[in-house]
Design an enzyme around this catalytic site. Sequence first.
Site, PDB file in Angstrom:
ATOM      1  N   ARG A  29      -4.181   6.573  -0.212  1.00 22.04           N
ATOM      2  CA  ARG A  29      -5.266   6.783  -1.169  1.00 22.04           C
ATOM      3  C   ARG A  29      -6.026   8.092  -0.932  1.00 22.04           C
ATOM      4  NH1 ARG A  29      -5.964   1.032  -2.681  1.00 22.04           N
ATOM      5  NH2 ARG A  29      -5.448  -0.227  -0.892  1.00 22.04           N
ATOM      6  N   LYS A  87      -7.494  -6.375  -8.347  1.00 21.73           N
ATOM      7  CA  LYS A  87      -6.818  -5.150  -7.938  1.00 21.73           C
ATOM      8  C   LYS A  87      -7.735  -4.259  -7.101  1.00 21.73           C
ATOM      9  CE  LYS A  87      -3.097  -6.183 -10.243  1.00 21.73           C
ATOM     10  NZ  LYS A  87      -3.402  -7.592 -10.402  1.00 21.73           N
ATOM     11  N   ASP A  88      -7.109  -3.295  -6.415  1.00 20.11           N
ATOM     12  CA  ASP A  88      -7.848  -2.386  -5.554  1.00 20.11           C
ATOM     13  C   ASP A  88      -8.770  -1.467  -6.350  1.00 20.11           C
ATOM     14  OD1 ASP A  88      -4.957  -2.871  -4.388  1.00 20.11           O
ATOM     15  OD2 ASP A  88      -6.252  -2.506  -2.681  1.00 20.11           O
ATOM     16  N   LYS A  89      -9.828  -1.004  -5.705  1.00 17.80           N
ATOM     17  CA  LYS A  89     -10.756  -0.071  -6.358  1.00 17.80           C
ATOM     18  C   LYS A  89     -10.201   1.351  -6.340  1.00 17.80           C
ATOM     19  CE  LYS A  89     -15.449   1.856  -6.066  1.00 17.80           C
ATOM     20  NZ  LYS A  89     -15.089   3.276  -5.885  1.00 17.80           N
ATOM     21  N   GLN A 171      -8.286  -5.519   2.610  1.00 15.72           N
ATOM     22  CA  GLN A 171      -9.133  -5.576   1.420  1.00 15.72           C
ATOM     23  C   GLN A 171      -9.512  -6.999   1.046  1.00 15.72           C
ATOM     24  OE1 GLN A 171      -5.914  -4.747   1.530  1.00 15.72           O
ATOM     25  NE2 GLN A 171      -4.923  -4.791  -0.464  1.00 15.72           N
TER      26      GLN A 171
END
Length: 423
Positions: A29, A87-89, A171
């Site tokens: 990321r 979902k991921d940020k 997460q």
Amino acid sequence: MMRSPYPLEQDLGICYYASDAPGIGGRLRSSPEDFIVEEVPLPISDPDGPYLICRLTKTNWELQRAVKEIAKRLGISHRRIAWAGTKDKNAVTTQFISIYDLTPDAVEQVHLADITLEVVGQSQHALTLGGLAGNRFDITIRDCAGEDLAARVEAATAVASLGIPNYYGLQRFGVVRPVTHLVGERVLKGDYEGAVVAYVGRPYPRESEAAQQARTHFTETRDPRAALAELPVQMTYERAMANHLVANPGDYAGALQVLPPKLLSLLVSAFQSYLFNCTLSSRIEAGHSLTEPEIGDRLVFSNGREDIVSARNRQAALMQIRRGRCRIALFVPGAEPVTPHGPMDETMQDLMQKHGVSAGDFERASRFVKTAFAGALRPISLFADVQADVSETSVRLRFTLPPGHYATTVCREYMKADPYMMI
């Protein structure tokens, strides 16, 4: 198998890698575009139903916040919006949401930066967590290091195809502040004040200094007025809880219930995830395989059927596992009493006893949160058919996982890096 050297992972029960081979390091990321997730939906049925099904694509948005902003633009309660997966940020994500009693034309009112919303159909039912076929991932790991990068990637790809520990990833517990399981444990015990203090207080070093000071002050004083004055404005949930306590002194249960219902339920299920991780690590530490069954192991088949490994069916179970028809699974406890069948069940019961949590606590939490926590089987191994490409110091991974499985768990096996390099 190699033990993780990172205290944060050990605190969350994420204690082992599938192989002893060196990792590639690197960072996930570096930009949201390095982590692309596309939800694979189940077929939409009953096209004339009251729920509008929309495809939501967002970049660098936390899901709960995105839903609230969408609801605000639509002029409706965010409780009318549901989804199948969180979902991921820090990513580019495409997923599906359902909105109750909304016309397709109304979606045109939603204009938000880095968010697109597209109507794809209607249904008789709202989406529910886990109600999806899977997720496709396209992930780039940058700044990888070490000799023979291509060889290391090839080795990790082979391991991923054979099976790695199916841990709940970082997460699941909170990226900057991994506290969700700690809050959930207190909710289970009926310690609502302790849950609020863990959520609003308990500072972590990767937060801003102002946030850490505000959290520390609240932990020490329990003063919600001071918290409202000191907590950064972007901490909307913490401030909402503090605001409730200002209006209703001492009502810590009510303060928790100002959280969105799905978030509140995720806190309790995070503690279930913690129990799963710890029990899985205990199995690995005892020297038992992820794919070779022991007597008393639970099995879950691809069609949902369940079975228990016995002396009589052990060889047949091993054959079925090797053919990909079933996997060894661990029962994650909930409100329903469980009869232990093998060492993993016994380890889980010992762990619950150590934490002072029982099936009755899950039953009480179910009433408080208004979500059933019945318990469920989860496979202990994760298999991924990864397409990996190496380019200088970057590695691109493409693969698909079933619902509830974590891409970062796959990336972790490649990287073997500090978990903070994956957030």
